[in-house]
Each structure stands twice: as structure tokens, then as C-alpha cells.
Write an enzyme that holds these catalytic residues in place. Structure first.
Site, PDB file in Angstrom:
ATOM      1  CD  GLN A   1      34.823   3.508 -23.952  1.00 39.47           C
ATOM      2  OE1 GLN A   1      33.670   3.743 -23.654  1.00 39.47           O
ATOM      3  NE2 GLN A   1      35.358   3.933 -25.062  1.00 39.47           N
ATOM      4  CG  PHE A   2      36.997  -1.720 -27.931  1.00 40.40           C
ATOM      5  CD1 PHE A   2      38.135  -1.581 -28.713  1.00 40.40           C
ATOM      6  CD2 PHE A   2      35.809  -1.166 -28.380  1.00 40.40           C
ATOM      7  CE1 PHE A   2      38.081  -0.912 -29.924  1.00 40.40           C
ATOM      8  CE2 PHE A   2      35.749  -0.499 -29.581  1.00 40.40           C
ATOM      9  CZ  PHE A   2      36.891  -0.366 -30.354  1.00 40.40           C
ATOM     10  CB  THR A   3      38.526   2.928 -26.895  1.00 48.63           C
ATOM     11  OG1 THR A   3      37.678   3.537 -25.927  1.00 48.63           O
ATOM     12  CG2 THR A   3      37.754   2.627 -28.168  1.00 48.63           C
TER      13      THR A   3
END
Length: 141
Positions: free
Chosen positions: A74-76
């Protein structure tokens, strides 16, 4: 590394209509974000923390009750929306850096004896879960 950890009574991730990872019963759904200075050692540290953190029913850990984990990149988690109306992703590590480190978290969990399911790195995923509590905690290592 950063992880959003949710105590669940089941969770699954679907990519293009196909279930690619699923856990049932009590366990953890873990969203993992990677930043630029993360290392394999930090991935191992996060894995140990996830396996031993006492957030399940009756203050048990996954290692205490052999509960499964669903780990999803989950890069966000490293998004920054303090300025303007659009988040920036500058603090998120690029895919070639992040993917092996998320894989390392999974590998280290499995070496500890965990049953781990995963999402698919870089894919558009649909995550569904039943949050038990609700209980959600943020871990930074």
C-alpha cells in the site's frame, strides 16, 4: 516501513475478479507501505512485530493462536496531503525498491511459522474485510 494493522474475522483481496489472497476466521489484515530508507532488516523487524503484537481477542498475538495474516502492499500509506488538495507520493519508495521489501516481510513471517496470504503488488485490488472491534493500529519501524 509503515503498516496499518486491522484485526479481522476474515479478509480477502480480489484482482480482476479473481481472489488472489484470503484468510478466514480471526487474523490480521496488514497494509504495508515502504519508504526510501527502508531495508531488509526493517522488513524482518516489522514481521516480528506483526507476528507477536498482542491485538487479537484476549490480548493474544498471531503467534499465540496461529492466526493468519493477509499482507497487502500500500504505497499510499506514505502519501502527504498537508498542502493543497492532491496528495504527493514523494515519501513512498518506487516499485523496484518497495516490492522486494514487502516480499521480505512476507518471507520473514512465513519463516516465523505464520500462514500468510497476499495481494498482488502494483495491481488494482479490491480488499474486503470484517474489522473485529473495530480495531486498527498503525505500526512504524
Amino acid at each position: 516501513m509503515r503498516a496499518v494493522v486491522q484485526r479481522v474475522d476474515g479478509a480477502r483481496v480480489v484482482v480482476a475478479g479473481e481472489t488472489v489472497g484470503e484468510i478466514s476466521g480471526e487474523g490480521l489484515c496488514v497494509l504495508v507501505g515502504v519508504t526510501h530508507d527502508d531495508t531488509p532488516e526493517k522488513a524482518a523487524q516489522l514481521a516480528r512485530k506483526l507476528w507477536s503484537v498482542r491485538v487479537l481477542e484476549d490480548e493474544k498475538s498471531c503467534s499465540d493462536v496461529n492466526a493468519p495474516l493477509l499482507v497487502i502492499s500500500q504505497f499510499t500509506l506514505y502519501g502527504d496531503a498537508r498542502k493543497g488538495r492532491r496528495p504527493t507520493w514523494n515519501a513512498a519508495a518506487p516499485g523496484p525498491v518497495a516490492e522486494p521489501l514487502v516480499d521480505e516481510v512476507v518471507t520473514q513471517l512465513r519463516l516465523l511459522g505464520a500462514h500468510v496470504e497476499t495481494g498482488r503488488f502494483g495491481a488494482e485490488m479490491r480488499v474486503s474485510l470484517t474489522n473485529h472491534g473495530p480495531f486498527t493500529v498503525l505500526l512504524d519501524v
